[in-house]
Motif scaffolding. Sequence first.
Motif, mmCIF file in Angstrom:
data_model
loop_
_atom_site.group_PDB
_atom_site.id
_atom_site.type_symbol
_atom_site.label_atom_id
_atom_site.label_comp_id
_atom_site.label_asym_id
_atom_site.label_seq_id
_atom_site.Cartn_x
_atom_site.Cartn_y
_atom_site.Cartn_z
ATOM 1 N N ASP A 92 -20.791 67.577 39.454
ATOM 2 C CA ASP A 92 -20.199 66.449 40.171
ATOM 3 C C ASP A 92 -20.417 65.123 39.433
ATOM 4 O O ASP A 92 -20.899 64.142 40.012
ATOM 5 C CB ASP A 92 -20.792 66.333 41.579
ATOM 6 N N PRO A 93 -20.072 65.034 38.147
ATOM 7 C CA PRO A 93 -20.332 63.793 37.426
ATOM 8 C C PRO A 93 -19.465 62.644 37.938
ATOM 9 O O PRO A 93 -18.269 62.809 38.193
ATOM 10 C CB PRO A 93 -19.971 64.150 35.980
ATOM 11 N N PHE A 94 -20.078 61.486 38.102
ATOM 12 C CA PHE A 94 -19.345 60.261 38.427
ATOM 13 C C PHE A 94 -19.667 59.236 37.353
ATOM 14 O O PHE A 94 -20.826 58.892 37.113
ATOM 15 C CB PHE A 94 -19.726 59.719 39.800
ATOM 16 N N LEU A 95 -18.631 58.695 36.720
ATOM 17 C CA LEU A 95 -18.789 57.826 35.562
ATOM 18 C C LEU A 95 -17.893 56.611 35.735
ATOM 19 O O LEU A 95 -16.702 56.742 36.033
ATOM 20 C CB LEU A 95 -18.400 58.595 34.300
ATOM 21 N N SER A 96 -18.456 55.426 35.575
ATOM 22 C CA SER A 96 -17.668 54.200 35.658
ATOM 23 C C SER A 96 -18.393 53.089 34.921
ATOM 24 O O SER A 96 -19.591 53.180 34.648
ATOM 25 C CB SER A 96 -17.428 53.819 37.121
ATOM 26 N N LYS A 97 -17.638 52.022 34.608
ATOM 27 C CA LYS A 97 -18.208 50.894 33.863
ATOM 28 C C LYS A 97 -18.705 49.825 34.823
ATOM 29 O O LYS A 97 -18.000 49.442 35.767
ATOM 30 C CB LYS A 97 -17.173 50.287 32.917
ATOM 31 N N GLY A 98 -19.912 49.344 34.564
ATOM 32 C CA GLY A 98 -20.499 48.308 35.390
ATOM 33 C C GLY A 98 -20.208 46.922 34.858
ATOM 34 O O GLY A 98 -19.656 46.753 33.761
ATOM 35 N N PRO A 99 -20.585 45.888 35.599
ATOM 36 C CA PRO A 99 -20.374 44.510 35.139
ATOM 37 C C PRO A 99 -21.216 44.151 33.928
ATOM 38 O O PRO A 99 -20.996 43.116 33.313
ATOM 39 C CB PRO A 99 -20.769 43.670 36.355
ATOM 40 N N ASP A 100 -22.170 45.014 33.565
ATOM 41 C CA ASP A 100 -22.947 44.797 32.346
ATOM 42 C C ASP A 100 -22.239 45.318 31.108
ATOM 43 O O ASP A 100 -22.763 45.224 29.995
ATOM 44 C CB ASP A 100 -24.327 45.454 32.476
ATOM 45 N N GLY A 101 -21.036 45.900 31.275
ATOM 46 C CA GLY A 101 -20.280 46.421 30.148
ATOM 47 C C GLY A 101 -20.659 47.828 29.743
ATOM 48 O O GLY A 101 -20.048 48.394 28.839
#
Length: 512
Positions: A92-101
Amino acid sequence: MVLLPAMISIVLAGCINNGDRGADAGQASGLRPEEASGSPAYLMAYFRSGPNQTQMDLRLHYAFSRDGLHWYELNDNKAVWKTSVGGGIIRDPFLSKGPDGSYHLVHTMNSSAGSVHKGKQLGYAKSNDLITFTNAKAINVMENFPNSTNVWAPEWNWDAATSRYMVHWSSTLDSKVADNNRIYKAYTTDWETFTPAELLFDPGYSVIDSHIASHEGKYYQFFKDENLRPMRNRFAVSDQLDGGYGDTSPQITPNVTEAVETLKLTGQQKWYLYYDYWADGKFGIKESNDMIHWSSELPKSSYRFPFQRRHATFLPITEEELSKLIQHFSVVARYGKEETGPLQFDGKKTDVRFTESKISDPFALRTVSMRVNAKGVRKTQVLYDEGEAGSGLAIKLENGQLKASVAEGGVQAAVSAEFKQTGVWRHVAVVFAEGAFKLYLDGQLVNETTAGFTKVGVRDKQGGLGRRFSEDAFGDKGDGAYFEGMLDAVTIYNTPLQDADVRFLFHHPGNK
């Protein structure tokens, strides 16, 4: 002017993708405006298994898409990364970009049977380029609930109101089996320290697979309703990210489905809803223009997914990021080196022979890309020779034409285009995708056809560049048809580049 290859580093766009993946396109995608309007790129992160959780490959896998419907595996559908924690388990991988880049990955993991942390941990890792992951660790999000049985399917959203990440997942309390789940949450600003877990969503029955997206000031929490039989998915609505979810929808996906994820298409007022028929080993897709009203399931002929994909994340990425992933994970072989310059062919006896045995493996997905500088175009000159008329792929110049042929079982498919310029560099690409056969010249699609087969078998003959080695995929025989001129950046991929990918290669000649 001779165009020399250059091994350059691809500079990633320095824009920020709001961790709230349901935010409107320009804010959430991280794409520059010109990319958003012209060449959207999307990444799918998943683990693999067959129906009913057979043949499991519990590691991180990638696929890419240009339209959100047709997803093509990177790395030949093999894992791109394995974690060092929790027995190497990634579900169940969840991957996204944060405000830290940076990209932040959370996933379901395994704790050892006798561990005091079993049923309390989720897996985590960080990446700046989607290739190298660091800081892999287990996070004890349910430490303040000693009676927790499980931590399943974690995700996170960026809470702009409080400038912190909200991580959410499903857990069961006071049970030996995970059969009475609720959705919990915890907050972090640095992925090092976390607030104590607290309840986020309790509709009064077991729910898993929390996914939160937003639109026009509303937050939509999608979830699997385990009270209904057969189980299927619904959503609840709130005016705030961190709670208050009510107005629960009726069933929105077919029976025996789970793991709802959404993707907002770049530059469009459209979302896709993806869900997993876990018992059957397939995915379904619906679409919406408002996040509330969802279409009927799209016909199977309208989309494609990698084999045995399960419980995926879908996210927008930049053109440069996608190109770097393709170059890193999906190159079978490359010819032409920066140190020595382009490959030189004298038209009489010079050639370059393929040495990588994996070039001759069977394929259903293939791209051949090269830069060509020809001295003449009248006689027959073979640029690329792989296999023969029984199983093969070939590219040649002949009488002012650029021609390509793919063959299997004696059946051939051919494409061609005018090619009369000499003494200049031109970009050529040939793409085979499960029967679709396309020819590109200088970044533009110039011809296409459909083959009577979807896969090319083993090629056991010597292949290479600059001449025909015995019999080619056109059915021509004999040692000869030497090329006179230069080839550079000849690259064989095990994935089918899309129109925008080929354009990117044409406009970025140093992208190797």
